[in-house]
Design an enzyme around this catalytic site. Structure first.
Site, PDB file in Angstrom:
ATOM      1  N   HIS A 133       8.432  -6.389  -5.616  1.00 17.57           N
ATOM      2  CA  HIS A 133       7.584  -5.561  -6.476  1.00 17.57           C
ATOM      3  C   HIS A 133       7.190  -4.313  -5.677  1.00 17.57           C
ATOM      4  O   HIS A 133       7.134  -4.357  -4.453  1.00 17.57           O
ATOM      5  CB  HIS A 133       6.342  -6.406  -6.817  1.00 17.57           C
ATOM      6  CG  HIS A 133       5.413  -5.822  -7.822  1.00 17.57           C
ATOM      7  ND1 HIS A 133       4.519  -4.823  -7.512  1.00 17.57           N
ATOM      8  CD2 HIS A 133       5.197  -6.126  -9.134  1.00 17.57           C
ATOM      9  CE1 HIS A 133       3.809  -4.537  -8.601  1.00 17.57           C
ATOM     10  NE2 HIS A 133       4.202  -5.305  -9.589  1.00 17.57           N
TER      11      HIS A 133
ATOM     12  N   ASP B  68       4.215 -12.677  -0.582  1.00 13.01           N
ATOM     13  CA  ASP B  68       3.560 -12.249  -1.823  1.00 13.01           C
ATOM     14  C   ASP B  68       3.638 -13.415  -2.796  1.00 13.01           C
ATOM     15  O   ASP B  68       4.712 -13.715  -3.320  1.00 13.01           O
ATOM     16  CB  ASP B  68       4.297 -11.008  -2.368  1.00 13.01           C
ATOM     17  CG  ASP B  68       3.956 -10.700  -3.827  1.00 13.01           C
ATOM     18  OD1 ASP B  68       4.571  -9.783  -4.385  1.00 13.01           O
ATOM     19  OD2 ASP B  68       3.103 -11.383  -4.424  1.00 13.01           O
TER      20      ASP B  68
ATOM     21  N   GLN C  77       3.459 -14.579  -8.146  1.00 11.61           N
ATOM     22  CA  GLN C  77       4.106 -15.362  -9.210  1.00 11.61           C
ATOM     23  C   GLN C  77       4.170 -16.839  -8.884  1.00 11.61           C
ATOM     24  O   GLN C  77       4.756 -17.616  -9.625  1.00 11.61           O
ATOM     25  CB  GLN C  77       5.519 -14.831  -9.463  1.00 11.61           C
ATOM     26  CG  GLN C  77       5.551 -13.387  -9.931  1.00 11.61           C
ATOM     27  CD  GLN C  77       4.825 -13.173 -11.253  1.00 11.61           C
ATOM     28  OE1 GLN C  77       4.787 -14.064 -12.106  1.00 11.61           O
ATOM     29  NE2 GLN C  77       4.238 -12.003 -11.430  1.00 11.61           N
TER      30      GLN C  77
ATOM     31  N   LYS D 269      -3.260 -13.702 -12.309  1.00 11.10           N
ATOM     32  CA  LYS D 269      -1.962 -14.301 -12.623  1.00 11.10           C
ATOM     33  C   LYS D 269      -2.014 -15.827 -12.532  1.00 11.10           C
ATOM     34  O   LYS D 269      -0.977 -16.493 -12.679  1.00 11.10           O
ATOM     35  CB  LYS D 269      -0.888 -13.737 -11.691  1.00 11.10           C
ATOM     36  CG  LYS D 269      -0.652 -12.232 -11.974  1.00 11.10           C
ATOM     37  CD  LYS D 269       0.594 -11.708 -11.294  1.00 11.10           C
ATOM     38  CE  LYS D 269       0.580 -10.204 -11.185  1.00 11.10           C
ATOM     39  NZ  LYS D 269       1.252  -9.505 -12.271  1.00 11.10           N
TER      40      LYS D 269
ATOM     41  N   CYS E  46       8.048  -2.984 -12.472  1.00  8.76           N
ATOM     42  CA  CYS E  46       7.623  -2.531 -11.126  1.00  8.76           C
ATOM     43  C   CYS E  46       8.587  -2.992 -10.038  1.00  8.76           C
ATOM     44  O   CYS E  46       8.168  -3.283  -8.909  1.00  8.76           O
ATOM     45  CB  CYS E  46       6.201  -2.989 -10.790  1.00  8.76           C
ATOM     46  SG  CYS E  46       4.964  -2.321 -11.885  1.00  8.76           S
TER      47      CYS E  46
END
Lengths: 418, 141
Positions: free
Chosen positions: A130, A207, A210, A233, A371
């Site tokens: 991203h 990261d 998700q 999220k 993104c």
């Protein structure tokens, strides 16, 4: 509340009752919300926690000694401990509250990156990243004259681990990759990536945007140096995220922002800084939303991560089969291990048109580059349609998506557009 | 047909769709599908309308005092939207185009059906059409 129909099967009908926003019609049809990779909806307990806070005990934290301040501080720090336990971190001072993954990565880049990356050093990211896990590293490389290297992908959208091993060198300082791709759904082997990064003396930042709501996270097992999450999220409020950082590394890092809370003593001659994690939490934080975030994690834990993963995997498999069987459709991202993200393109039909026409039937998906412009450029496409699943989604909703796609394909083919 | 008549015709057509958003999108797309094909040579960056969510190319040509437009887009809905405007503006004089009051989008509540982004793009299309036919400013003495 028991959300399970059997020992291990979730009951979406029960779960949906917890989410008021799902009980509405859009353009005359029941809302089908399939944009969870962008943001998840919030259960009642999270919404209630916000109003309870503002109705009952709103006060600034850490500084006041009155009852409301004590209550707010206690609730705030309770969330920190819940995060620590949720991600299996050892120490509560390794949990820093930020605004989201974007701020978490920027914090590490601006402090660790600028302090420890030197001219000629290398930062490695993957082609799945991203923008929030690309741009801050580009800035570090520009300022420090370092190199940004990108791990390529294989044909199904997985990180090419052999090529990653060849990119690693004694100049590698930081490896930053996502746990799961927001565009393709690929779950990355972050434990192995971390091990390889450490073998070259580099730190690993993961990261987890998700991953938070969807798959198991164990930072002790992964052994990463940084792990980033966004609350919104994972059924939590917007404006809150966390940066997990290994204590020994956080201690070496200079502060990110200056101001109240992050100091021990301020004089005009010299300022000394607070202990971890407060060194990195300048100013009044997003108190209400941090407190409400705890409810989101408790919701996930009550359902059971393994049950969530199983439910979403089943939905993804069903959707991949049904959508993939439609004429002119190509699924984008076919990794063997995925979170519930289904990206696809339809020949001769722009994703924006598909998204808008799905919205006309009450179906919310995301369209475009998500993104991840470099990834889309590498795939040779301008964007995809992305359906992304959560615990409250059902096979009936997938059926509604498929029926609508059939109508769109039929209509736009007969119109001979583009 | 005058600018006003063309707009009133569009308003009448859309009103038969009874606010059904899917039917309105299908209507817009169908109109776009019959736009005359834009020569490939015109699909260049200089001809892109700024401010549109999708790529929309626009070129104006003039025969005597009447203006004609070529347009295209990479998305079917934007192509439909620009085709609505061309239906209104094609064959009019530059002066009529510059002075035109475009009201059919508001009367039809187009923004409800196409969303804010495309609605802003639609406004950018109108602005560009008027700008493109405006005579150049005279040189300063």
């Amino acid at each position: 509340m028991n959300y399970l129909t059997t020992i291990s099967t979730l009951d979406p009908a029960l779960i949906r009752k917890e989410f008021p926003v799902l009980q509405q019609k859009v353009n005359g049809r029941d809302l089908v919300y399939l944009d969870n990779a962008a943001t998840t909806q919030k259960p009642m307990r999270v919404i209630r926690a916000l109003t309870d806070y503002y109705n009952g005990y709103n006060a600034n934290i850490h500084r006041g000694i009155h009852t409301l301040a004590e209550k707010a501080t206690h609730a705030f720090e309770q969330t920190r401990e819940t995060v620590r336990s949720f991600i299996h971190a050892q120490l509560v001072e390794e949990i820093v509250f930020v605004r989201g993954v974007t701020e978490a990565v920027n914090l590490v880049a601006a402090t660790y990156g600028l302090a420890f990356v030197e001219e000629g050093d290398e930062i490695i990211i993957s082609n799945l990243e991203h923008h929030s896990n690309i741009v801050p590293w580009q800035w570090v490389c520009e300022k420090k004259k370092a190199k940004l290297l990108v791990i390529p992908l294989n044909d199904v959208g997985e990180i090419d681990m052999n090529k990653f091993k060849k990119l690693l060198s004694d100049r590698t300082k930081i490896v930053a990759v996502n746990h799961a791709s927001n565009s393709l759904g690929t779950i990355n082997p972050v434990k192995e990536i971390t091990r390889l990064a450490h073998s070259k003396g580099a730190v690993a930042l993961i990261d987890g945007a998700q991953a938070g709501a969807h798959i198991a996270i164990d930072v002790a097992d992964i052994d990463c140096d940084f792990y980033c999450l966004s609350a919104h999220k994972m059924y939590g409020p917007t404006g809150v995220g966390i940066l997990y950082g290994r204590k020994s590394i956080l201690e070496k890092m200079p502060p990110y922002q200056g101001g109240g809370e992050m100091i021990r003593e301020v004089t005009y001659k010299k300022t000394t800084y607070n202990d971890l994690p407060y060194k990195f939490e300048a100013g009044t934080p997003n108190i209400a939303d941090v407190i409400a975030f705890r409810g989101a994690m408790e919701f996930i834990l009550e359902l059971g991560k393994e049950n969530i993963t199983a439910h979403e995997r089943k939905l993804l498999s069903y959707a991949s089969r049904k959508v993939g069987a439609l004429p002119l459709v190509t699924l984008i991202g076919r990794a063997s291990e995925k979170v519930g993200v289904l990206s696809f393109v339809i020949e001769n039909i722009h994703p924006f048109d598909i998204g808008q026409m799905l919205d006309a039937r009450g179906i919310a998906v995301r369209t475009g580059h998500h993104c991840t412009q470099p990834l889309m450029a590498c795939l040779g496409i301008n964007g995809t349609v992305r359906a992304s699943f959560a615990v409250y989604n059902t096979e009936a909703e997938v059926d509604a998506l498929v029926e609508s796609l059939k109508r769109i394909i039929k209509f736009l083919n007969s119109s001979h557009v583009n | 047909m005058s600018i006003k008549s063309a707009q009133d015709e569009i308003i009448a057509e859309v009103s038969t769709l009874n606010g059904d958003i899917e039917k309105i999108l299908f209507y817009i797309i169908s109109l776009g599908s019959v736009l005359p094909v834009m020569p490939k040579a015109f699909r260049i960056d200089n001809n892109l309308i700024q401010g549109c969510h999708s790529k929309v190319w626009l070129v104006a040509t003039a025969k005597s005092d009447r203006v004609s437009f070529y347009a295209d887009s990479d998305t079917a809905i934007s192509k439909g939207l620009i085709s609505l405007l061309l239906r209104v503006f094609n064959g009019q004089t530059a002066d009529e185009i510059i002075k035109a009051d475009i009201y059919f989008n508001q009367k039809n509540q187009l923004e409800r059906y196409i969303g804010t982004k495309r609605s802003n793009g639609f406004a950018a299309m109108i602005e560009r059409i008027k700008q493109i036919v405006r005579p150049p400013d005279p040189p300063t003495p």
